[in-house]
Structures are given as C-alpha cells and as structure tokens.
Scaffold this active site. Structure first.
Site, PDB file in Angstrom:
ATOM      1  N   LYS A 106      -4.038   2.748  -2.281  1.00 18.69           N
ATOM      2  CA  LYS A 106      -5.136   3.654  -2.594  1.00 18.69           C
ATOM      3  C   LYS A 106      -4.972   4.873  -1.703  1.00 18.69           C
ATOM      4  O   LYS A 106      -4.801   4.751  -0.508  1.00 18.69           O
ATOM      5  CB  LYS A 106      -6.476   3.002  -2.266  1.00 18.69           C
ATOM      6  CG  LYS A 106      -6.693   1.728  -3.028  1.00 18.69           C
ATOM      7  CD  LYS A 106      -7.983   1.051  -2.624  1.00 18.69           C
ATOM      8  CE  LYS A 106      -7.867   0.361  -1.294  1.00 18.69           C
ATOM      9  NZ  LYS A 106      -7.029  -0.807  -1.251  1.00 18.69           N
ATOM     10  N   ASP A 110       0.836  -1.191   0.000  1.00 18.11           N
ATOM     11  CA  ASP A 110       0.000   0.000   0.000  1.00 18.11           C
ATOM     12  C   ASP A 110       0.871   1.241   0.000  1.00 18.11           C
ATOM     13  O   ASP A 110       2.031   1.197   0.388  1.00 18.11           O
ATOM     14  CB  ASP A 110      -0.875   0.032   1.260  1.00 18.11           C
ATOM     15  CG  ASP A 110      -2.029  -0.946   1.152  1.00 18.11           C
ATOM     16  OD1 ASP A 110      -2.193  -1.539   0.077  1.00 18.11           O
ATOM     17  OD2 ASP A 110      -2.756  -1.107   2.155  1.00 18.11           O
ATOM     18  N   MET A 123      -9.328   8.042   9.516  1.00 14.77           N
ATOM     19  CA  MET A 123     -10.148   8.878   8.658  1.00 14.77           C
ATOM     20  C   MET A 123      -9.371   9.694   7.661  1.00 14.77           C
ATOM     21  O   MET A 123      -8.186   9.910   7.790  1.00 14.77           O
ATOM     22  CB  MET A 123     -10.938   9.838   9.536  1.00 14.77           C
ATOM     23  CG  MET A 123     -10.193  10.260  10.777  1.00 14.77           C
ATOM     24  SD  MET A 123      -9.960  11.985  10.889  1.00 14.77           S
ATOM     25  CE  MET A 123      -8.210  12.065  10.890  1.00 14.77           C
TER      26      MET A 123
HETATM   27  N1  SAH Z   1      -4.734  -0.844   8.450  1.00 21.10           N
HETATM   28  C1  SAH Z   1      -4.297   0.461   8.904  1.00 21.10           C
HETATM   29  C2  SAH Z   1      -5.349   1.525   8.719  1.00 21.10           C
HETATM   30  C3  SAH Z   1      -5.690   1.814   7.300  1.00 21.10           C
HETATM   31  S1  SAH Z   1      -6.889   3.098   7.155  1.00 21.10           S
HETATM   32  C4  SAH Z   1      -3.874   0.351  10.369  1.00 21.10           C
HETATM   33  O1  SAH Z   1      -4.115  -0.663  10.999  1.00 21.10           O
HETATM   34  O2  SAH Z   1      -3.300   1.325  10.873  1.00 21.10           O
HETATM   35  C5  SAH Z   1      -5.852   4.481   6.881  1.00 21.10           C
HETATM   36  C6  SAH Z   1      -5.939   5.450   8.041  1.00 21.10           C
HETATM   37  O3  SAH Z   1      -5.111   4.990   9.101  1.00 21.10           O
HETATM   38  C7  SAH Z   1      -5.407   6.823   7.727  1.00 21.10           C
HETATM   39  O4  SAH Z   1      -6.383   7.631   7.088  1.00 21.10           O
HETATM   40  C8  SAH Z   1      -5.079   7.343   9.103  1.00 21.10           C
HETATM   41  O5  SAH Z   1      -6.246   7.779   9.772  1.00 21.10           O
HETATM   42  C9  SAH Z   1      -4.607   6.104   9.800  1.00 21.10           C
HETATM   43  N2  SAH Z   1      -3.122   6.006   9.813  1.00 21.10           N
HETATM   44  C10 SAH Z   1      -2.384   5.047   9.281  1.00 21.10           C
HETATM   45  N3  SAH Z   1      -1.073   5.273   9.519  1.00 21.10           N
HETATM   46  C11 SAH Z   1      -1.001   6.413  10.225  1.00 21.10           C
HETATM   47  C12 SAH Z   1       0.063   7.170  10.788  1.00 21.10           C
HETATM   48  N4  SAH Z   1       1.349   6.795  10.645  1.00 21.10           N
HETATM   49  N5  SAH Z   1      -0.246   8.294  11.468  1.00 21.10           N
HETATM   50  C13 SAH Z   1      -1.520   8.685  11.616  1.00 21.10           C
HETATM   51  N6  SAH Z   1      -2.556   8.003  11.103  1.00 21.10           N
HETATM   52  C14 SAH Z   1      -2.315   6.881  10.426  1.00 21.10           C
END
Ligand code: SAH
Length: 486
Positions: free
Chosen positions: A273, A251, A386
């Site tokens: 995405k 990703d 989000m």
């Molecule tokens: N599977 C991922 C989440 C995917 S949805 C997990 O478990 O973390 C994607 C969302 O995750 C982003 O829009 C953001 O809200 C959050 N996110 C992922 N990595 C992040 C990071 N390093 N810092 C802040 N938010 C993060």
C-alpha cells in the site's frame, strides 16, 4: 551500456572446437576443452611441447600453418583465438562472426562473443564467475575465496543426488513436496557424513529420509521483517525463510535488493500500500495468505522494517490464528533503528535523551489522538513514521505544546538505501525545510537534540543537507558566510 551476458553451460562432448594459436595460452584452453570432453583442433604454425605431446597421442588434431578461414568450415562448434598476434585474433573473430560461430578472443572482451568464466568445481557442481569480461581479476579473486569457503563435500553430495534423482522423483511426484523433501535433506546430516568420508552412511541417510513420511505438507505463513532497504539488514532467519518460500507476498516498501535474495522460482506478489493509494486491501491480503497456506504452500509475508512496528503484523497474526494456520515471526530492523544507524544519530545518547518514542503520524486522525504535551517534553527523542504531508501539523502542535523551536530534527529519506538523503534543521523551520528540499516518501522524522549529531557522526551516503540558499555547503561554511555578510 552494461547489458549482462547470458550465462550458459555448454555440453561439448564429442564436438569439434577450433583453437587458433599453439603457445602456453592455447595449451591451457585445450586442456579445459579436453576436460569437458570436446575434440580440440589446434591451428598454428608450431606447437608448444605440451600440445605437441597431445597431438602425438591423437588427443587433439593439429592444423599446421597460419590461420585459414577454411578451418572454420564443417563441423566446428566454437572458436577460441589464443595467439599473441592481435591482427590474427581479429581475423579469426571476424571470420567466426561471419559464420555465426561463437568466438572467444583471449583477453579481449570487445572481440569475444562468449567469455570463459572463472570456475570453482566440486564434482558435477560448478560455480562459474564472470565480470562480463571487464574485470577478470575480480572474478579470479572471488574464485579463490569460494575455493576456500565452498565445502568439497558438495561435489559428492551432488553426485549422490543426481544418482538417486529418478528414485526421488518417483517417491515424491508432486513438485512442491519434492522441493520440501530436498530442502530438509540438504539441511540434514548428509554433507557432514560425506565430509567425514562416510559415503555408505550418507546413502543410508538418504534412503531413510525417502522412506520416512514425515515430510511436512502443511502450509504456513512466516511474517518476515525485511529491514529498511539495505539487504544487509536481513536476519539469517529472514534469509532462510525467503529461500524456502513457495509464495512471497511483499509490501511496496521492500527493496528490490532484498527481493533479489529470495528463491527465484517462488511466486511473488506485491500487495503493498502506498499512502492513500491502496493497491490490495488488508482483507484481500488476508484472503491471499489463507488461500496459499491452505493449498499447502509456504507463504512468506514480507514487510518493510519490522512487521510489528506500524506494520499490521498483529492483525495478520490474529487472522491466521482464527483460521488455524501455523505461523512464525521473524523480526526486522525497523526504519527508526536503520535510519538512526545510517545517519549517525544515537537515539538515546545519554547526554541528550532518556527515552525514545516511535510515533505514527500517517493521517489527521492519528495526529489528533496523540498526547502532544507528553511528546513536547525535553530529553526524549521522537521518531515519526509518516507521510511527509503531516510535517506542518507536527511542527505546529509541538511548538504549541511547548517544545523549543530550536530543537534539532533530521528527516531521513530512503534510509539505508544508496539514494539516502538527510535533511536537517530546527523544529521552527521543519515544514519549510522539508519543502525546500522536496523530501519524499519513504521518509522518517527524528526530532530531539540527538538529531544534530548527524553532522558530526554521519558516515553513509551524501552529507546532511541544511536549510538555506546553498544546500551543498556544509553548516559551518554556511554559518561563516552569514557571519561575514553581517
Ligand atoms: N514496519 C515498518 C514501517 C511501516 S510504516 C518499519 O518497521 O520500518 C511506513 C513508514 O516507515 C514510512 O512512511 C516511513 O516513515 C518509514 N520508513 C520505512 N522505511 C524507510 C526508509 N528506508 N527510510 C525512511 N523511512 C522509512
């Protein structure tokens, strides 16, 4: 500018190398050159006793006298300036440069066109360490650590494998199968046998492995959670999967620092995405996994955070199951846990919260179907994954359902990465504060009393930002200013 050096292992056997200087430093360089089979030629008015002995034994050739550019003519391949006179060293460097000969000036990174790394040697296996010439003491320190950590038996193992390599190639002509054979072999008992000084048993083990037809040729998919950004958040299982992968489908959210740790020659494809802009559709991702696994490859499907937390990991497994592809799942540190840890926000601090909820607020539809009355209840921490666009809606709906306008929040942008930012405030000002600080994706919203603890407990990266005209001031000073003004 920090352009990296190009690493290189040179075959100097039987080749003439000019060393200018006849003291202790030159002697060390000459010994290393002799170790590599080179033919050192030493130019200097006088020689140290050690060099003298080598000259007498005709292992080196002595060019008596002060540096003369003619020494560079003819069959010289490399030049080392090792005198204690910087004017001479400069002359040597300039003359070498003019002849397009690579030159090393001892302890002078500026004048050097090649550097000699610190080396850990195990038989034919060498680990060379360079700081680019700028911090040789760091390279030497790392060398000492590797000397301790790096099993001596790797030397014998490399020698054994290089002896048997032609036979192994013949046995496994297909490169992918051969790589898999090596992976299994190197994880097996060979190293232990060699460490225990049982070379015959090691040899027998190698023959046994070659004779066996059990090498697993089936393709598979490992669904790997890469954590939130800091590569230190990878699990050991994730690291192993990344190093055994033939293909990595990752990703966009997966950080470069993580990808750096993957096998260099694995095919990498970004299938990520971004919110809104779908680069590769979910159906295409499914098709890619299937295609590569069916071709017998080991596919790593690498996702940010954890694959099962808003990561579509479930859909992908259902698809693989339907198509009879073998799979494994490696959990990752999801953004909620990583961001909480890297901002000092204990999600369920017992003074403030009894539960924590992970909520997705990616689109209007997901906002509409949430139970806002339940979300508005006190003594719980909410974590919103989000797009930043949903913040105004979250604020309005929570206030409407009765959550207090003074409830603290922390928005964490790029959590656990070097550029991490924490923006704090209270629910009533959520959207305005985010806008003021131009919070960008990826960002995570942590809402609840615990969020305020970041002011006290943060430890990573920049200090938390607050709303107000001078975001660089701490909350306390800003409050004091307000009090003074009143
Ligand atoms: N599977 C991922 C989440 C995917 S949805 C997990 O478990 O973390 C994607 C969302 O995750 C982003 O829009 C953001 O809200 C959050 N996110 C992922 N990595 C992040 C990071 N390093 N810092 C802040 N938010 C993060």
């Amino acid at each position: 500018m920090n352009t990296p050096l190009y690493p290189l292992f040179a075959d100097l056997r039987g080749r003439a190398v000019l060393v200018v200087g006849g003291g202790a430093v030159a002697e060390r360089k000459v010994e290393a050159l002799l170790h590599a089979g080179a033919l050192p030629r030493v130019g200097s008015p006088a020689l140290s006793p050690g060099l003298q002995a080598l000259a007498t034994a005709q292992r080196i050739q002595w060019l008596p006298g002060r540096f003369d550019a003619h020494w560079l003519a003819g069959d010289i391949w490399l030049v080392i300036a090792a005198t204690d006179d910087s004017a001479t060293n400069q002359l040597v460097a300039a003359a070498a440069e003019a002849q397009r000969l690579f030159v090393n000036v001892v302890d002078d990174a500026q004048l050097s066109r090649f550097h000699v790394p610190a080396v850990v040697e195990r038989g034919p296996l060498q680990i060379a360490i360079s700081s680019g010439g700028g911090a040789p003491m760091v390279a030497r320190h790392i060398r000492r650590q590797l000397e301790i950590l790096f099993d001596r038996a790797w030397g014998s193992l490399s020698a054994l494998i290089s002896r048997e390599r032609p036979a192994i190639r013949q046995r496994f002509p297909d490169p992918a199968t051969r790589r898999r054979f090596f992976d299994e072999l190197l994880e097996g008992p060979l190293l232990g046998l060699l460490r225990r000084q049982q070379p015959q048993a090691a040899e027998a083990e190698l023959q046994r492995a070659m004779a066996s037809t059990a090498t697993d040729n089936r393709g598979s998919v490992v669904l790997v959670g890469a954590g939130a950004g800091d590569p230190g958040l990878l699990t050991l299982n994730a690291l192993r999967a990344l190093n055994q992968a033939d293909v990595i489908l990752h990703d966009r959210l997966v950080s470069d620092a993580v990808l750096q740790l993957a096998r260099r020659d694995a095919d990498r494809m970004e299938v990520g995405k971004s919110a809104g802009g779908h680069s590769v559709s979910q159906a295409q991702i499914h098709a890619l996994m299937l295609e590569h696994a069916r071709a017998g490859r080991r596919v790593v499907r690498l996702k940010g955070g954890d694959a099962f937390v808003f990561g579509r990991g479930g859909e992908e497994l259902e698809f693989l199951r339907q198509h009879g592809i073998a799979y494994e799942v490696v959990p990752g540190i999801t953004a909620a846990l990583a961001c909480a840890a890297y901002t000092g926000i204990p999600l369920t601090h017992r003074d403030h919260a009894q539960s924590v909820r992970l909520v997705t607020a990616h689109c209007k539809q997901s906002l509409d179907t949430l139970d806002w009355d339940a979300l508005a209840q006190e003594r719980q921490t909410l974590v919103f994954y989000m797009g930043v666009a949903g913040l105004a809606q979250i604020r309005t709906r929570l206030l409407h359902a009765g959550r207090g306008g003074g409830t603290p929040f922390a928005l964490v942008e790029n959590g656990s990465r070097p550029e991490q930012r924490i923006v704090t405030g209270t629910l009533a000002d959520l959207a305005a504060t985010a806008e003021e600080h131009r919070v960008k994706s990826p960002a995570l919203l942590i809402l609840g009393e615990v969020a305020a603890l970041t002011h006290e407990l943060h430890w990573f990266g920049a200090a938390p930002l607050t709303a107000g005209p001078t975001p660089s001031l701490s909350k306390k000073t800003a409050a004091a200013k307000l009090a003074n003004a009143a």
